[in-house]
Design an enzyme around this catalytic site. Structure first.
Site, short mmCIF file in Angstrom:
data_model
loop_
_atom_site.label_atom_id
_atom_site.label_comp_id
_atom_site.label_asym_id
_atom_site.label_seq_id
_atom_site.Cartn_x
_atom_site.Cartn_y
_atom_site.Cartn_z
CE LYS A 106 156.38 12.65 56.05
NZ LYS A 106 156.27 14.09 56.41
CG ASP A 146 155.36 12.58 59.66
OD1 ASP A 146 155.04 13.75 59.38
OD2 ASP A 146 154.62 11.61 59.37
P1 NAD Z 1 150.38 15.97 68.08
O1 NAD Z 1 150.37 14.49 68.22
O2 NAD Z 1 151.17 16.80 69.03
O3 NAD Z 1 148.88 16.54 68.17
C1 NAD Z 1 147.80 15.98 67.48
C2 NAD Z 1 146.54 16.32 68.27
O4 NAD Z 1 145.41 15.84 67.52
C3 NAD Z 1 146.45 15.66 69.64
O5 NAD Z 1 145.99 16.59 70.59
C4 NAD Z 1 145.41 14.55 69.44
O6 NAD Z 1 144.68 14.27 70.62
C5 NAD Z 1 144.53 15.19 68.39
N1 NAD Z 1 143.71 14.20 67.68
C6 NAD Z 1 144.00 12.91 67.35
N2 NAD Z 1 142.94 12.33 66.78
C7 NAD Z 1 141.97 13.27 66.76
C8 NAD Z 1 140.62 13.26 66.32
N3 NAD Z 1 140.07 12.16 65.80
N4 NAD Z 1 139.92 14.42 66.41
C9 NAD Z 1 140.46 15.53 66.95
N5 NAD Z 1 141.73 15.57 67.40
C10 NAD Z 1 142.45 14.46 67.31
O7 NAD Z 1 150.80 16.25 66.55
P2 NAD Z 1 151.30 17.60 65.91
O8 NAD Z 1 152.78 17.56 65.79
O9 NAD Z 1 150.65 18.75 66.57
O10 NAD Z 1 150.75 17.44 64.41
C11 NAD Z 1 149.41 17.77 64.06
C12 NAD Z 1 149.29 17.89 62.56
O11 NAD Z 1 150.20 18.86 62.07
C13 NAD Z 1 149.60 16.61 61.77
O12 NAD Z 1 148.76 16.58 60.63
C14 NAD Z 1 151.02 16.82 61.31
O13 NAD Z 1 151.34 16.08 60.15
C15 NAD Z 1 151.00 18.31 61.03
N6 NAD Z 1 152.33 18.93 61.03
C16 NAD Z 1 153.10 18.95 62.15
C17 NAD Z 1 154.33 19.59 62.13
C18 NAD Z 1 155.18 19.69 63.36
O14 NAD Z 1 156.18 20.42 63.32
N7 NAD Z 1 154.83 19.06 64.47
C19 NAD Z 1 154.81 20.16 60.94
C20 NAD Z 1 154.00 20.13 59.79
C21 NAD Z 1 152.76 19.51 59.86
#
Ligand code: NAD
Length: 417
Positions: A106, A146
């Site tokens: 990471k 990330d």
């Molecule tokens: P993203 O930025 O596209 O979406 C995150 C969403 O969460 C947004 O809609 C945002 O408005 C919302 N959010 C932020 N603060 C919030 C709060 N206080 N309460 C409720 N909602 C809130 O990000 P993503 O890529 O969808 O990632 C989301 C999660 O999934 C993260 O924990 C990330 O580490 C994990 N993740 C993502 C991937 C990937 O491929 N994108 C892979 C593994 C894990």
């Protein structure tokens, strides 16, 4: 969006539990309790106002016994070495559960991307890449997006690395734009993987998912893809969704695609017509069959866990449940599919992207999705089997599978000299 300072302590405690079950000897435990390499850099960036600012960055390379290091790069003011170490350890177990030939890593830069221009972010990314030098590479360590990094960030890393090498090296990063060798299906992969896990969890719980209700916290990339695909796959009905501005609820059901289109147009799910507005706290306590936290960590605390009414929790986000909450959910017979399994669809398709780049091949979206389907189902079943045999939770089962395979690789390689 940052982990608590004690995130690495949590990771070590999880390792200890898995090591006890696996009866690992002390030497192997010690080897898995420390990252193999920690890179710490400080580098200058010319800001738009003409001044120079020095930024701190890290890359933690945890373990590469099963293959080159793999893991995301995070831009956030709260990036710390301890957080990077924890996330790198989890990546190691995640790649191992997914059974892809990668180790875990990471990286991150301490910065506030929301208050930086595109130009500043580009210069920061290029200088960070040059500071890492040959510590990254297609056979060494392959970064991915990330928190607050994206396909454009990966394109800048790819270009900077390739300029130094004098040739294009697309396999140095994954999560790139498709025009630069990114894979079809990558964007939806994490949500798709989480939907596949829900379908499989339904089977073991003996739950009919057609018409079952679900709630999604964090309607972003992962949350919205999860909702759309789960509805298509099993006919489940979304009744609640939220983002950072708040949540919406409808007993009749919400159309995942319409909610996404509304959020894309207005910036939030809040204001969607014909629904009841709810808070993010209420969303977690919604009466529903499946709860999917897809925003950030530590949202399901012990206090929240006592009020969770869902029969299943699918951890699409990283680390959404605290260790105390975990115990409460288990006691209340809530089936929890842990993050290192539930959100591994993203890294599985990152692996397929890397393979396509190395082989100079282009797969169709269908080929990607079919391979993801079979890898995800197999990882889920393997973890479930381990959990059932040992009479432990799916989280402990996942850790046993993940740590077990890495420990086996470390032991078989032996120690040089
Ligand atoms: P993203 O930025 O596209 O979406 C995150 C969403 O969460 C947004 O809609 C945002 O408005 C919302 N959010 C932020 N603060 C919030 C709060 N206080 N309460 C409720 N909602 C809130 O990000 P993503 O890529 O969808 O990632 C989301 C999660 O999934 C993260 O924990 C990330 O580490 C994990 N993740 C993502 C991937 C990937 O491929 N994108 C892979 C593994 C894990």
């Amino acid at each position: 969006m940052s982990h608590k300072p004690d995130a690495f302590d949590n990771a070590l405690e999880q390792l200890r539990i898995a090591a006890e079950h696996l009866e690992l000897d002390d030497g192997i435990r010690q080897m898995l309790s420390e990252p193999k390499k920690v890179i710490r850099v400080a580098f200058p960036v010319k800001m738009d106002n003409g001044k120079v600012r020095v930024f701190k960055g890290y890359r933690v390379q945890y373990n590469d016994a099963r293959g080159p290091y793999k893991g995301g790069i995070r831009y956030h003011p709260e990036v710390s070495l301890e957080e990077m170490k924890a996330l790198a350890a989890w990546m190691t177990w995640k790649c191992s559960i997914a059974d892809i030939p990668f180790g875990g890593a990471k990286g991150g830069v301490v910065c506030d991307p929301k208050h930086m221009s595109q130009g500043e972010l580009e210069r920061l990314t290029r200088r960070y890449t040059s500071a890492l030098g040959d510590a990254i590479g297609p056979d060494v360590d392959i970064p991915a997006p990330d928190v607050y990094t994206n396909a454009q960030t990966m394109a800048w890393i790819l270009d900077t690395y390739s300029q130094f090498k004098g040739r294009m090296v697309p396999a140095v990063v994954t999560g790139k734009p498709v025009s630069l060798g990114g894979s079809l299906g990558r964007e939806a992969a994490t949500g798709r993987g989480a939907a596949i896990c829900t379908r499989e969890a339904g089977k073991i719980k003996g739950m009919l998912l057609k018409g079952a209700t679900f709630a999604v916290q964090g309607y972003g990339n992962v949350g919205s893809n999860f909702a759309t695909i789960l509805e298509e796959m099993v006919g489940a009905k979304m009744i609640a969704a939220s983002d950072s501005k708040g949540g919406i609820y409808s007993k009749k059901g919400l159309d995942p695609k319409k909610v996404l289109a509304f959020k894309e147009k207005t910036g939030s799910v809040v204001g969607f017509p014909g629904v009841r507005e709810i808070t993010n706290g209420e969303l977690l306590e919604t009466e529903c069959d499946v709860l999917c936290p897809a925003a950030f960590e530590n949202v399901i605390t012990a206090e929240v866990a006592r009020k969770v009414k869902a029969k299943m929790v699918i951890e699409a986000a990283n680390g959404p449940t605290t260790p105390e909450a975990d115990k409460i959910l288990e006691r209340n017979k809530v089936l929890l599919v842990p993050d290192i399994l539930a959100n591994s669809g993203g890294v599985m398709v990152s692996y397929l992207e890397w393979v396509q780049d190395l082989e100079r091949l282009r797969w169709t979206e269908e080929q990607v999705n079919t391979t993801l389907e079979s890898k995800m189902t197999s990882a889920f079943n393997h973890v479930h089997e381990e959990a059932t045999t040992r009479k432990v939770s799916m989280r402990t089962g996942a850790l046993i599978v993940g740590v077990g395979r890495v420990a086996d690789a470390v032991k078989t390689l032996g120690i040089f000299p």
